[in-house]
Design a protein around this motif. Sequence first.
Motif, PDB file in Angstrom:
ATOM      1  N   ASN A 137       9.446  11.187   2.595  1.00 23.41           N
ATOM      2  CA  ASN A 137       8.150  10.897   1.795  1.00 23.41           C
ATOM      3  C   ASN A 137       7.003  11.887   1.674  1.00 23.41           C
ATOM      4  OD1 ASN A 137       8.686   7.899   0.518  1.00 23.41           O
ATOM      5  ND2 ASN A 137       9.695   7.829   2.508  1.00 23.41           N
ATOM      6  N   GLY A 138       7.410  13.054   2.294  1.00 28.06           N
ATOM      7  CA  GLY A 138       6.492  14.235   2.434  1.00 28.06           C
ATOM      8  C   GLY A 138       5.305  14.291   3.100  1.00 28.06           C
ATOM      9  N   ILE A 139       5.596  13.478   4.423  1.00 23.61           N
ATOM     10  CA  ILE A 139       4.736  13.360   5.353  1.00 23.61           C
ATOM     11  C   ILE A 139       4.809  14.567   6.262  1.00 23.61           C
ATOM     12  CG2 ILE A 139       3.205  11.879   6.969  1.00 23.61           C
ATOM     13  CD1 ILE A 139       3.957   9.390   4.817  1.00 23.61           C
ATOM     14  N   ALA A 140       3.974  15.353   6.540  1.00 19.96           N
ATOM     15  CA  ALA A 140       4.196  16.572   7.374  1.00 19.96           C
ATOM     16  C   ALA A 140       3.705  16.236   8.958  1.00 19.96           C
ATOM     17  CB  ALA A 140       3.692  17.871   6.999  1.00 19.96           C
ATOM     18  N   VAL A 141       2.717  15.545   8.996  1.00 17.21           N
ATOM     19  CA  VAL A 141       1.893  15.136  10.138  1.00 17.21           C
ATOM     20  C   VAL A 141       1.863  13.851  10.574  1.00 17.21           C
ATOM     21  CG1 VAL A 141      -0.247  15.497  11.493  1.00 17.21           C
ATOM     22  CG2 VAL A 141       0.492  17.239   9.828  1.00 17.21           C
ATOM     23  N   SER A 142       2.350  13.617  11.850  1.00 20.57           N
ATOM     24  CA  SER A 142       2.214  12.214  12.130  1.00 20.57           C
ATOM     25  C   SER A 142       1.536  11.832  13.289  1.00 20.57           C
ATOM     26  CB  SER A 142       3.835  11.593  12.685  1.00 20.57           C
ATOM     27  OG  SER A 142       3.696  10.319  13.518  1.00 20.57           O
ATOM     28  N   LYS A 143       0.523  11.153  13.133  1.00 25.09           N
ATOM     29  CA  LYS A 143      -0.700  10.887  14.272  1.00 25.09           C
ATOM     30  C   LYS A 143      -0.519   9.440  14.786  1.00 25.09           C
ATOM     31  CE  LYS A 143      -3.894  13.947  11.982  1.00 25.09           C
ATOM     32  NZ  LYS A 143      -5.260  14.105  11.593  1.00 25.09           N
ATOM     33  N   LYS A 153      14.092   4.680  18.942  1.00 31.46           N
ATOM     34  CA  LYS A 153      14.781   4.228  17.753  1.00 31.46           C
ATOM     35  C   LYS A 153      13.734   4.003  16.336  1.00 31.46           C
ATOM     36  CE  LYS A 153      19.228   3.103  19.506  1.00 31.46           C
ATOM     37  NZ  LYS A 153      20.512   1.865  20.019  1.00 31.46           N
ATOM     38  N   LEU A 154      12.895   3.164  16.834  1.00 32.27           N
ATOM     39  CA  LEU A 154      11.908   2.881  15.870  1.00 32.27           C
ATOM     40  C   LEU A 154      10.861   3.960  15.452  1.00 32.27           C
ATOM     41  CD1 LEU A 154      10.453  -0.711  17.488  1.00 32.27           C
ATOM     42  CD2 LEU A 154      11.399  -0.425  14.965  1.00 32.27           C
ATOM     43  N   LEU A 155      10.517   4.708  16.586  1.00 31.69           N
ATOM     44  CA  LEU A 155       9.686   6.240  16.167  1.00 31.69           C
ATOM     45  C   LEU A 155      10.703   7.041  15.365  1.00 31.69           C
ATOM     46  CD1 LEU A 155       7.281   7.630  16.607  1.00 31.69           C
ATOM     47  CD2 LEU A 155       8.237   8.567  18.612  1.00 31.69           C
ATOM     48  N   ASN A 156      12.014   6.890  15.619  1.00 34.39           N
ATOM     49  CA  ASN A 156      12.705   7.867  14.833  1.00 34.39           C
ATOM     50  C   ASN A 156      12.935   7.521  13.350  1.00 34.39           C
ATOM     51  OD1 ASN A 156      13.077   9.645  17.204  1.00 34.39           O
ATOM     52  ND2 ASN A 156      15.008   8.905  17.742  1.00 34.39           N
ATOM     53  N   THR A 157      12.947   6.301  13.281  1.00 34.96           N
ATOM     54  CA  THR A 157      13.189   5.675  11.965  1.00 34.96           C
ATOM     55  C   THR A 157      11.852   5.889  11.116  1.00 34.96           C
ATOM     56  OG1 THR A 157      14.565   4.103  12.640  1.00 34.96           O
ATOM     57  CG2 THR A 157      13.380   3.557  10.465  1.00 34.96           C
ATOM     58  N   ALA A 158      10.742   5.713  11.782  1.00 32.34           N
ATOM     59  CA  ALA A 158       9.334   5.980  11.185  1.00 32.34           C
ATOM     60  C   ALA A 158       9.126   7.535  10.508  1.00 32.34           C
ATOM     61  CB  ALA A 158       8.428   5.461  11.844  1.00 32.34           C
ATOM     62  N   GLU A 159       9.668   8.310  11.774  1.00 35.24           N
ATOM     63  CA  GLU A 159       9.446   9.833  11.271  1.00 35.24           C
ATOM     64  C   GLU A 159      10.229  10.335  10.352  1.00 35.24           C
ATOM     65  OE1 GLU A 159       7.708  11.208  15.684  1.00 35.24           O
ATOM     66  OE2 GLU A 159       9.995  11.336  15.425  1.00 35.24           O
ATOM     67  N   LEU A 160      11.671   9.716  10.282  1.00 33.98           N
ATOM     68  CA  LEU A 160      12.427  10.097   9.259  1.00 33.98           C
ATOM     69  C   LEU A 160      11.889   9.566   7.977  1.00 33.98           C
ATOM     70  CD1 LEU A 160      15.224  10.981   8.215  1.00 33.98           C
ATOM     71  CD2 LEU A 160      16.335   8.833   8.531  1.00 33.98           C
ATOM     72  N   TRP A 161      11.311   8.339   7.794  1.00 36.93           N
ATOM     73  CA  TRP A 161      10.772   7.847   6.428  1.00 36.93           C
ATOM     74  C   TRP A 161       9.777   8.904   6.026  1.00 36.93           C
ATOM     75  CZ3 TRP A 161       5.987   5.952   5.196  1.00 36.93           C
ATOM     76  CH2 TRP A 161       5.800   5.437   3.832  1.00 36.93           C
ATOM     77  N   MET A 162       8.868   9.062   7.006  1.00 36.75           N
ATOM     78  CA  MET A 162       7.639  10.110   6.690  1.00 36.75           C
ATOM     79  C   MET A 162       8.113  11.294   6.101  1.00 36.75           C
ATOM     80  SD  MET A 162       4.795   9.552   9.674  1.00 36.75           S
ATOM     81  CE  MET A 162       5.811   9.197  10.975  1.00 36.75           C
ATOM     82  N   ARG A 163       9.131  11.926   6.763  1.00 42.68           N
ATOM     83  CA  ARG A 163       9.622  13.184   6.443  1.00 42.68           C
ATOM     84  C   ARG A 163      10.164  13.175   4.945  1.00 42.68           C
ATOM     85  NH1 ARG A 163      11.672  13.591  11.525  1.00 42.68           N
ATOM     86  NH2 ARG A 163      13.659  13.123  11.008  1.00 42.68           N
ATOM     87  N   CYS A 214       0.847  -1.336  -0.089  1.00 46.95           N
ATOM     88  CA  CYS A 214      -0.074   0.143  -0.022  1.00 46.95           C
ATOM     89  C   CYS A 214       0.929   1.196  -0.027  1.00 46.95           C
ATOM     90  CB  CYS A 214      -0.781  -0.118   1.040  1.00 46.95           C
ATOM     91  SG  CYS A 214      -1.947  -1.464   1.270  1.00 46.95           S
ATOM     92  N   ASN A 215       2.298   0.975  -0.331  1.00 41.53           N
ATOM     93  CA  ASN A 215       3.177   2.233  -0.259  1.00 41.53           C
ATOM     94  C   ASN A 215       3.173   2.949   1.182  1.00 41.53           C
ATOM     95  OD1 ASN A 215       4.867   3.820  -1.489  1.00 41.53           O
ATOM     96  ND2 ASN A 215       3.494   5.368  -1.749  1.00 41.53           N
ATOM     97  N   ASP A 216       2.943   2.071   2.435  1.00 40.64           N
ATOM     98  CA  ASP A 216       3.322   2.197   3.640  1.00 40.64           C
ATOM     99  C   ASP A 216       4.501   1.503   3.966  1.00 40.64           C
ATOM    100  OD1 ASP A 216       0.812   3.912   3.630  1.00 40.64           O
ATOM    101  OD2 ASP A 216      -0.482   2.121   4.017  1.00 40.64           O
ATOM    102  N   THR A 221      -4.805   8.860   2.933  1.00 45.32           N
ATOM    103  CA  THR A 221      -4.980   9.141   1.575  1.00 45.32           C
ATOM    104  C   THR A 221      -5.499  10.669   1.486  1.00 45.32           C
ATOM    105  OG1 THR A 221      -5.899   7.016   1.233  1.00 45.32           O
ATOM    106  CG2 THR A 221      -6.426   8.217  -0.457  1.00 45.32           C
ATOM    107  N   ASP A 222      -4.794  10.888   0.237  1.00 41.69           N
ATOM    108  CA  ASP A 222      -4.944  12.495  -0.159  1.00 41.69           C
ATOM    109  C   ASP A 222      -4.387  13.480   0.920  1.00 41.69           C
ATOM    110  OD1 ASP A 222      -5.675  11.735  -2.529  1.00 41.69           O
ATOM    111  OD2 ASP A 222      -7.919  11.408  -2.188  1.00 41.69           O
ATOM    112  N   THR A 223      -3.743  13.207   1.730  1.00 41.04           N
ATOM    113  CA  THR A 223      -2.900  14.243   2.833  1.00 41.04           C
ATOM    114  C   THR A 223      -1.682  14.288   2.852  1.00 41.04           C
ATOM    115  OG1 THR A 223      -3.203  12.880   4.969  1.00 41.04           O
ATOM    116  CG2 THR A 223      -5.367  13.911   4.077  1.00 41.04           C
ATOM    117  N   ASP A 224      -0.896  14.951   3.483  1.00 42.39           N
ATOM    118  CA  ASP A 224       0.352  14.791   4.126  1.00 42.39           C
ATOM    119  C   ASP A 224       0.411  14.384   5.361  1.00 42.39           C
ATOM    120  OD1 ASP A 224      -0.507  17.212   5.392  1.00 42.39           O
ATOM    121  OD2 ASP A 224       1.136  18.374   4.855  1.00 42.39           O
ATOM    122  N   GLN A 225      -0.251  13.410   5.636  1.00 36.31           N
ATOM    123  CA  GLN A 225      -0.470  12.949   6.989  1.00 36.31           C
ATOM    124  C   GLN A 225      -0.253  11.379   6.921  1.00 36.31           C
ATOM    125  OE1 GLN A 225      -3.912  14.347   9.140  1.00 36.31           O
ATOM    126  NE2 GLN A 225      -3.682  16.364   7.888  1.00 36.31           N
ATOM    127  N   ALA A 226       0.046  10.645   8.140  1.00 35.48           N
ATOM    128  CA  ALA A 226       0.217   9.428   8.215  1.00 35.48           C
ATOM    129  C   ALA A 226      -0.131   8.745   9.789  1.00 35.48           C
ATOM    130  CB  ALA A 226       1.472   9.077   7.897  1.00 35.48           C
TER     131      ALA A 226
END
Length: 158
Positions: free
Chosen positions: A105-111, A93-103, A45-47, A69-74
Amino acid sequence: MKIIKFEEIYRDDMIFTVLQAKDALGRKPTINPDLLDIKANYLDCNDMFWLAIDENDRVVGCIGCSRITDTDQAFLHRLYIKPSLKRKGIGSKLLNTAELWMRENGIAVSKVHLGTPKEQWFESYVFYPKHGYIEYEPRYMMTVSYTHLRAHETDSYL
């Protein structure tokens, strides 16, 4: 310890770690259906989904990330750490890895969606604020990566 993208050979060990983590919190250890097929539910799913692997090649933690979908959020999902290894920096470390990947990949908001009752999920309610997350409605927290936003866009997230 290393953080890797999910690999199928670690599936059962990941499930075992999740069940141990739930049991240690006093909850009935059940498996979330999405964890039975990470490839279909995240990777296809490109996640994304990551595992923390120790020096004995065992899963000691995991975290997933699903785009909205259709946002800059994940949303972040399934952050679990082997109970005997909590408070050793694996979750961070896991959280930092996920947040780096989000940044990247253009994801600005992590929920993140937190469970109820709050008393049973107390660790999550302490962990995420320590990493800059704020509660924006009951049981939901978020953080904004300002590096992807222009000045006039930041107000809409707060």
